[in-house]
Motif scaffolding. Sequence first.
Motif, PDB file in Angstrom:
ATOM      1  N   GLN A  23       2.601  10.715   1.429  1.00 32.38           N
ATOM      2  CA  GLN A  23       3.499   9.798   1.526  1.00 32.38           C
ATOM      3  C   GLN A  23       2.886   8.273   1.315  1.00 32.38           C
ATOM      4  O   GLN A  23       1.764   8.263   1.678  1.00 32.38           O
ATOM      5  N   ARG A  24       3.827   7.531   1.083  1.00 32.44           N
ATOM      6  CA  ARG A  24       3.309   6.019   0.928  1.00 32.44           C
ATOM      7  C   ARG A  24       3.329   5.586   2.219  1.00 32.44           C
ATOM      8  O   ARG A  24       4.570   5.474   2.853  1.00 32.44           O
ATOM      9  N   PHE A  68      -4.985  10.471  -2.651  1.00 31.23           N
ATOM     10  CA  PHE A  68      -4.198   9.210  -2.729  1.00 31.23           C
ATOM     11  C   PHE A  68      -2.667   9.527  -2.907  1.00 31.23           C
ATOM     12  O   PHE A  68      -2.155  10.394  -3.211  1.00 31.23           O
ATOM     13  N   VAL A  69      -2.062   8.368  -2.424  1.00 34.40           N
ATOM     14  CA  VAL A  69      -0.457   8.463  -2.495  1.00 34.40           C
ATOM     15  C   VAL A  69      -0.246   8.438  -3.876  1.00 34.40           C
ATOM     16  O   VAL A  69      -0.541   7.701  -4.796  1.00 34.40           O
ATOM     17  N   GLY A 254      -7.409   5.416  -6.264  1.00 33.91           N
ATOM     18  CA  GLY A 254      -7.037   4.487  -5.180  1.00 33.91           C
ATOM     19  C   GLY A 254      -7.221   3.140  -5.414  1.00 33.91           C
ATOM     20  O   GLY A 254      -6.336   2.092  -4.836  1.00 33.91           O
ATOM     21  N   LEU A 255      -8.093   2.614  -6.375  1.00 29.68           N
ATOM     22  CA  LEU A 255      -8.363   1.186  -6.688  1.00 29.68           C
ATOM     23  C   LEU A 255      -7.505   1.138  -8.061  1.00 29.68           C
ATOM     24  O   LEU A 255      -7.140  -0.274  -7.793  1.00 29.68           O
ATOM     25  N   GLU A 256      -7.638   1.884  -8.931  1.00 30.16           N
ATOM     26  CA  GLU A 256      -6.915   1.622  -9.978  1.00 30.16           C
ATOM     27  C   GLU A 256      -5.251   1.385  -9.766  1.00 30.16           C
ATOM     28  O   GLU A 256      -4.503   0.218 -10.357  1.00 30.16           O
ATOM     29  N   ARG A 257      -4.566   2.130  -8.992  1.00 34.37           N
ATOM     30  CA  ARG A 257      -3.250   1.820  -8.449  1.00 34.37           C
ATOM     31  C   ARG A 257      -2.943   1.003  -7.294  1.00 34.37           C
ATOM     32  O   ARG A 257      -1.860   0.699  -6.789  1.00 34.37           O
ATOM     33  N   LYS A 261      -5.034   6.420   0.941  1.00 31.33           N
ATOM     34  CA  LYS A 261      -4.744   7.639   1.191  1.00 31.33           C
ATOM     35  C   LYS A 261      -3.292   8.437   1.794  1.00 31.33           C
ATOM     36  O   LYS A 261      -2.812   7.357   2.386  1.00 31.33           O
ATOM     37  N   PRO A 262      -3.126   9.241   1.653  1.00 32.39           N
ATOM     38  CA  PRO A 262      -1.712   9.842   2.189  1.00 32.39           C
ATOM     39  C   PRO A 262      -1.867   9.836   3.746  1.00 32.39           C
ATOM     40  O   PRO A 262      -2.986   9.796   4.363  1.00 32.39           O
ATOM     41  N   TRP A 263      -0.632   9.809   4.315  1.00 30.88           N
ATOM     42  CA  TRP A 263      -0.692   9.392   5.840  1.00 30.88           C
ATOM     43  C   TRP A 263      -1.376  10.384   6.689  1.00 30.88           C
ATOM     44  O   TRP A 263      -2.296  10.104   7.552  1.00 30.88           O
TER      45      TRP A 263
END
Length: 326
Positions: A23-24, A68-69, A254-257, A261-263
């Motif tokens: 999840q975001r 990563f989300v 994680g950096l590129e987007r 991390k997910p919740w």
Amino acid sequence: MDIPISCSPVFASFDALLMASAQRGPEGDLQPALPAYDFYPAVTEPASGVSVAAIWTGAIEARASHAFVGGSRNELRQFALCAVLLRHPAGDLLLDAGIGERWQAHARQLLWLQRRSMVVHAGVPAAQQLARSGYDRARLRAILPTHAHWDHISGSEDFAGVPVLMNETERRFIASGHRSTRVARMLAPRPLCIYAFNGPPYMGFEASHDVWGDGCVVLVPAAGHTPGSIIAFVTLSDGQRLAFIGDIVWQMEGLERDVPKPWLSRLLADYAPTELRRLVHRLAALHRACPDIRFIPAHDARALRSLPALDASPPPPLHSEAQRPG
């Protein structure tokens, strides 16, 4: 040149990967992107003999959705378990230590959910690989963890007598009795060498610590994943610039987007998720602004494969024998 240190006998630990929902999380009060990075302190004449070598001690098999989300549940990833040998004329450092000979006993200290969801492909511990390669152990000045979680310090146990280089904030975190310090308390006492962030601002961070005083290995505080987490900026003799960012993100997406991390991963692995989310946002801006810096998350196998590997340590294949902690 000597490392400016004070020594005492203690040390540290914790975490890994786990099955999680992708999840975001709420963006919250993110800091704005930092201004143009025209303040990267150049190393006018990088010291000769500064190099790095990745030492693969194993890998965790997990899905991109755990890291990563927006990651796919159908994409299997290698989450690297590595040490990195930083060679310098004044003495070498081992950045993180990977997993060691007693990794299974260390992993059993994790939460049940983490143990049940973790598939480990264990390789040869860093200490054994260095010995087999003929490395002169007398050159190794200290072990430098990016933070004190189990998968970064397990292998330090195999380097008897080698000091651990750590900042005071992370030392206090270890001493606090936090649940993530169980493995630390299992490790044999060793000299703990404390450094301070008493240097000038660096790359947008408020303070720094220049290990050798020549700009080749500069540490900055990067709290969030743990209170005393760091980033190590390294400049090699050929002018290459690397940023070893520990577990700020687990994979480069994680950096590129610019996503966390997910919740559930944040809940179980990150000490201060909101603070870490702001840091990811800042680093994502830095990554865009400084394409000449190669960012290396500690568990991104693709990023670590871009580094030279110690001859004895080819990356373990995902089809190698896997084990679950008890």
